[in-house]
Design a protein around this motif. Structure first.
Motif, PDB file in Angstrom:
ATOM      1  N   MET A   1       0.848  -1.193   0.000  1.00 14.54           N
ATOM      2  CA  MET A   1       0.000   0.000   0.000  1.00 14.54           C
ATOM      3  C   MET A   1       0.887   1.248   0.000  1.00 14.54           C
ATOM      4  SD  MET A   1      -3.110  -1.221   0.073  1.00 14.54           S
ATOM      5  CE  MET A   1      -4.242  -0.039   0.779  1.00 14.54           C
ATOM      6  N   ILE A   2       0.481   2.253  -0.756  1.00  9.67           N
ATOM      7  CA  ILE A   2       1.305   3.447  -0.889  1.00  9.67           C
ATOM      8  C   ILE A   2       0.545   4.703  -0.459  1.00  9.67           C
ATOM      9  CG2 ILE A   2       2.727   2.503  -2.730  1.00  9.67           C
ATOM     10  CD1 ILE A   2       1.041   4.011  -4.741  1.00  9.67           C
ATOM     11  N   THR A   3       1.321   5.704  -0.055  1.00 10.05           N
ATOM     12  CA  THR A   3       0.749   7.001   0.297  1.00 10.05           C
ATOM     13  C   THR A   3       1.091   7.987  -0.813  1.00 10.05           C
ATOM     14  OG1 THR A   3       2.727   7.630   1.542  1.00 10.05           O
ATOM     15  CG2 THR A   3       0.945   6.546   2.749  1.00 10.05           C
ATOM     16  N   ILE A   4       0.114   8.783  -1.207  1.00  6.14           N
ATOM     17  CA  ILE A   4       0.278   9.702  -2.329  1.00  6.14           C
ATOM     18  C   ILE A   4      -0.095  11.113  -1.912  1.00  6.14           C
ATOM     19  CG2 ILE A   4      -0.456  10.257  -4.689  1.00  6.14           C
ATOM     20  CD1 ILE A   4      -1.090   7.332  -5.114  1.00  6.14           C
ATOM     21  N   ALA A   5       0.684  12.084  -2.383  1.00  4.21           N
ATOM     22  CA  ALA A   5       0.377  13.496  -2.172  1.00  4.21           C
ATOM     23  C   ALA A   5       0.175  14.161  -3.520  1.00  4.21           C
ATOM     24  CB  ALA A   5       1.501  14.185  -1.401  1.00  4.21           C
ATOM     25  N   VAL A   6      -0.822  15.018  -3.599  1.00  4.66           N
ATOM     26  CA  VAL A   6      -1.107  15.763  -4.827  1.00  4.66           C
ATOM     27  C   VAL A   6      -0.846  17.241  -4.551  1.00  4.66           C
ATOM     28  CG1 VAL A   6      -2.878  16.453  -6.489  1.00  4.66           C
ATOM     29  CG2 VAL A   6      -2.838  14.100  -5.611  1.00  4.66           C
ATOM     30  N   LEU A   7       0.055  17.844  -5.323  1.00  2.00           N
ATOM     31  CA  LEU A   7       0.339  19.272  -5.204  1.00  2.00           C
ATOM     32  C   LEU A   7      -0.267  19.971  -6.413  1.00  2.00           C
ATOM     33  CD1 LEU A   7       1.815  21.614  -3.752  1.00  2.00           C
ATOM     34  CD2 LEU A   7       3.831  21.071  -5.137  1.00  2.00           C
ATOM     35  N   GLU A   8      -1.401  20.608  -6.225  1.00  2.00           N
ATOM     36  CA  GLU A   8      -2.144  21.206  -7.341  1.00  2.00           C
ATOM     37  C   GLU A   8      -3.081  22.273  -6.776  1.00  2.00           C
ATOM     38  OE1 GLU A   8      -3.519  22.617 -10.347  1.00  2.00           O
ATOM     39  OE2 GLU A   8      -2.465  20.782 -10.996  1.00  2.00           O
ATOM     40  N   ASP A   9      -2.969  23.520  -7.274  1.00  2.00           N
ATOM     41  CA  ASP A   9      -3.810  24.576  -6.730  1.00  2.00           C
ATOM     42  C   ASP A   9      -5.100  24.788  -7.515  1.00  2.00           C
ATOM     43  OD1 ASP A   9      -2.806  25.781  -8.980  1.00  2.00           O
ATOM     44  OD2 ASP A   9      -1.874  27.490  -7.943  1.00  2.00           O
ATOM     45  N   ASN A  10      -5.308  24.003  -8.580  1.00  2.00           N
ATOM     46  CA  ASN A  10      -6.592  24.012  -9.275  1.00  2.00           C
ATOM     47  C   ASN A  10      -7.492  23.012  -8.564  1.00  2.00           C
ATOM     48  OD1 ASN A  10      -8.709  23.093 -11.097  1.00  2.00           O
ATOM     49  ND2 ASN A  10      -7.679  24.262 -12.699  1.00  2.00           N
ATOM     50  N   LEU A  11      -8.484  23.509  -7.829  1.00  2.00           N
ATOM     51  CA  LEU A  11      -9.298  22.658  -6.970  1.00  2.00           C
ATOM     52  C   LEU A  11     -10.024  21.568  -7.739  1.00  2.00           C
ATOM     53  CD1 LEU A  11     -10.276  22.092  -4.125  1.00  2.00           C
ATOM     54  CD2 LEU A  11     -12.144  23.734  -4.492  1.00  2.00           C
ATOM     55  N   LEU A  12     -10.553  21.897  -8.912  1.00  2.00           N
ATOM     56  CA  LEU A  12     -11.288  20.900  -9.690  1.00  2.00           C
ATOM     57  C   LEU A  12     -10.371  19.758 -10.126  1.00  2.00           C
ATOM     58  CD1 LEU A  12     -13.599  23.145 -11.929  1.00  2.00           C
ATOM     59  CD2 LEU A  12     -14.256  21.748  -9.960  1.00  2.00           C
ATOM     60  N   SER A  19      -9.909  11.731  -6.378  1.00  2.00           N
ATOM     61  CA  SER A  19     -11.002  10.770  -6.546  1.00  2.00           C
ATOM     62  C   SER A  19     -10.537   9.523  -7.290  1.00  2.00           C
ATOM     63  CB  SER A  19     -12.158  11.433  -7.301  1.00  2.00           C
ATOM     64  OG  SER A  19     -13.199  10.515  -7.540  1.00  2.00           O
ATOM     65  N   ILE A  20      -9.753   9.713  -8.338  1.00  2.00           N
ATOM     66  CA  ILE A  20      -9.229   8.587  -9.119  1.00  2.00           C
ATOM     67  C   ILE A  20      -8.311   7.725  -8.253  1.00  2.00           C
ATOM     68  CG2 ILE A  20      -7.700   7.946 -11.036  1.00  2.00           C
ATOM     69  CD1 ILE A  20      -8.763  10.426 -12.512  1.00  2.00           C
ATOM     70  N   LEU A  21      -7.430   8.364  -7.524  1.00  2.00           N
ATOM     71  CA  LEU A  21      -6.450   7.635  -6.724  1.00  2.00           C
ATOM     72  C   LEU A  21      -7.089   6.879  -5.571  1.00  2.00           C
ATOM     73  CD1 LEU A  21      -3.695  10.375  -6.747  1.00  2.00           C
ATOM     74  CD2 LEU A  21      -3.565   8.151  -7.873  1.00  2.00           C
ATOM     75  N   TYR A  28      -3.054   3.604   0.165  1.00  2.00           N
ATOM     76  CA  TYR A  28      -3.407   3.650   1.587  1.00  2.00           C
ATOM     77  C   TYR A  28      -4.038   4.993   1.936  1.00  2.00           C
ATOM     78  CZ  TYR A  28      -2.844   3.849   6.655  1.00  2.00           C
ATOM     79  OH  TYR A  28      -3.071   3.994   7.998  1.00  2.00           O
ATOM     80  N   SER A  29      -3.424   6.072   1.425  1.00  2.00           N
ATOM     81  CA  SER A  29      -3.981   7.400   1.689  1.00  2.00           C
ATOM     82  C   SER A  29      -3.581   8.371   0.589  1.00  2.00           C
ATOM     83  CB  SER A  29      -3.506   7.932   3.045  1.00  2.00           C
ATOM     84  OG  SER A  29      -2.110   8.179   3.018  1.00  2.00           O
ATOM     85  N   VAL A  30      -4.423   9.400   0.391  1.00  2.00           N
ATOM     86  CA  VAL A  30      -4.152  10.459  -0.579  1.00  2.00           C
ATOM     87  C   VAL A  30      -4.415  11.798   0.095  1.00  2.00           C
ATOM     88  CG1 VAL A  30      -4.667  11.438  -2.839  1.00  2.00           C
ATOM     89  CG2 VAL A  30      -4.958   8.991  -2.467  1.00  2.00           C
ATOM     90  N   CYS A  31      -3.457  12.711  -0.005  1.00  2.00           N
ATOM     91  CA  CYS A  31      -3.623  14.049   0.555  1.00  2.00           C
ATOM     92  C   CYS A  31      -3.362  15.072  -0.543  1.00  2.00           C
ATOM     93  CB  CYS A  31      -2.655  14.298   1.707  1.00  2.00           C
ATOM     94  SG  CYS A  31      -2.907  13.217   3.136  1.00  2.00           S
ATOM     95  N   ALA A  32      -4.112  16.170  -0.539  1.00  2.00           N
ATOM     96  CA  ALA A  32      -3.959  17.210  -1.560  1.00  2.00           C
ATOM     97  C   ALA A  32      -3.495  18.513  -0.918  1.00  2.00           C
ATOM     98  CB  ALA A  32      -5.270  17.420  -2.290  1.00  2.00           C
ATOM     99  N   ASP A  49       5.046   8.362  -0.379  1.00  2.00           N
ATOM    100  CA  ASP A  49       5.683   7.465  -1.345  1.00  2.00           C
ATOM    101  C   ASP A  49       5.736   8.085  -2.734  1.00  2.00           C
ATOM    102  OD1 ASP A  49       6.080   5.260   0.457  1.00  2.00           O
ATOM    103  OD2 ASP A  49       3.929   4.907   0.362  1.00  2.00           O
ATOM    104  N   ILE A  50       4.633   8.732  -3.120  1.00  2.00           N
ATOM    105  CA  ILE A  50       4.538   9.342  -4.445  1.00  2.00           C
ATOM    106  C   ILE A  50       4.013  10.769  -4.324  1.00  2.00           C
ATOM    107  CG2 ILE A  50       3.459   9.232  -6.736  1.00  2.00           C
ATOM    108  CD1 ILE A  50       5.267   6.896  -6.333  1.00  2.00           C
TER     109      ILE A  50
END
Length: 220
Positions: A1-12, A19-21, A28-32, A49-50
Motif C-alpha cells: 500500500m502506498i501514500t500519495i500526495a497531490v500538489l495542485e492549486d486548481n481545486l477541480l 477521486s481517481i487515486l 493507503y492514503s491520498v492528501c492534496a 511514497d509518491i
C-alpha cells in the motif's frame, strides 16, 4: 500500500485526481495540497511514497516541493503533471528529483498507469516532453575531442561490471523485472544495483544516471 500526495492549486483538477487515486486498491492514503509550504510541512512529519506535483502553485514553483521531498525522503518518487513544457522547467524538475514528467494536455496518460510505471523503475514521460529533454541534452552536450586526444573519464572505474550491465539495460528502458530476466539475477537484486549506481554517479533518478554515465564514458 502506498501514500500519495497531490500538489495542485486548481481545486477541480486536484479533486479529480484524488477521486481517481482513492479508487485504486493499492493506495493507503491520498492528501492534496495547494502550496509548497503546506506540502513540505506535511512531508516533514508524514511518509510520502509518491508526489504528483504541478509546477505552478500558490507560492511558487512545485520544484521546491520535489527537491524537499527528494532530500527528506530519498526513497520517495515525484512525478510532474504540468502545463509547462519549456526545457528549463523540465530539466529543473528532473534535476530536483522528479522521475517522470507528464504534460496536462497529453490525453494519453493515465494517473494510475503512470504511477505503476514509476514503481516499476521506469520514467513516465509525455512524448512531447521527452523530445524537449532530448533536444536540451543534445544542445548542452560537450563537443567531441579530436581523434587521439586524451579523454578524462574520472568515473570510468566507478561502477562494477554488473552495475554497468544493469545501467545499460535501464538506459534502454527495461523494467527491473526485465533486467533481472536478461541478467539471470534475482529481481530483488536489481534495485540494490540501481541505488548503488545512483549513489556513485550522484544521480537522483534514471535520466540523471544515464546522462552522467554517458558523459563520463561509462556507457555509450
Amino acid at each position: 500500500m502506498i501514500t500519495i500526495a497531490v500538489l495542485e492549486d486548481n481545486l477541480l483538477l486536484s479533486d479529480r485526481m484524488v477521486s481517481i487515486l482513492r479508487g485504486w486498491d493499492q493506495v493507503y492514503s491520498v492528501c492534496a495540497f495547494a502550496s509548497n509550504q503546506a506540502f513540505c510541512a506535511h512531508a516533514s512529519a508524514e511518509t510520502v511514497d509518491i508526489l504528483l506535483a504541478d509546477l505552478n502553485v500558490e507560492d511558487g514553483s512545485g520544484v521546491e516541493s520535489i527537491a524537499y521531498l527528494s532530500k527528506a525522503q530519498p526513497e520517495s518518487m515525484s512525478i510532474v503533471i504540468s502545463a509547462l513544457s519549456d526545457s528549463e522547467s523540465i530539466v529543473s524538475a528532473i534535476s530536483s528529483g522528479a522521475v517522470g514528467y507528464l504534460h496536462k494536455d497529453d490525453s494519453s496518460f493515465e494517473i494510475v498507469a503512470s504511477i505503476k510505471t514509476a514503481l516499476a523503475g521506469e520514467s513516465p514521460i509525455s512524448p512531447a516532453i521527452a523530445r524537449k529533454l532530448v533536444g536540451r541534452l543534445h544542445s548542452s552536450a560537450a563537443p567531441e575531442k579530436p581523434c587521439g586526444a586524451p579523454v578524462e573519464r574520472t568515473g570510468q572505474q566507478i561502477l562494477t561490471a554488473r552495475e554497468i550491465e544493469v545501467l545499460n539495460l535501464i538506459a534502454k528502458g527495461l523494467s527491473y523485472s526485465e533486467c533481472a530476466a536478461v541478467l539471470a539475477i534475482s529481481e530483488q537484486t536489481v534495485p540494490v544495483h540501481v541505488r548503488n549506481i545512483y549513489r556513485k554517479l550522484h544521480a537522483k533518478n534514471r535520466s540523471e544516471a544515464v546522462y552522467e554515465a554517458r558523459f563520463l564514458g561509462v556507457i555509450t
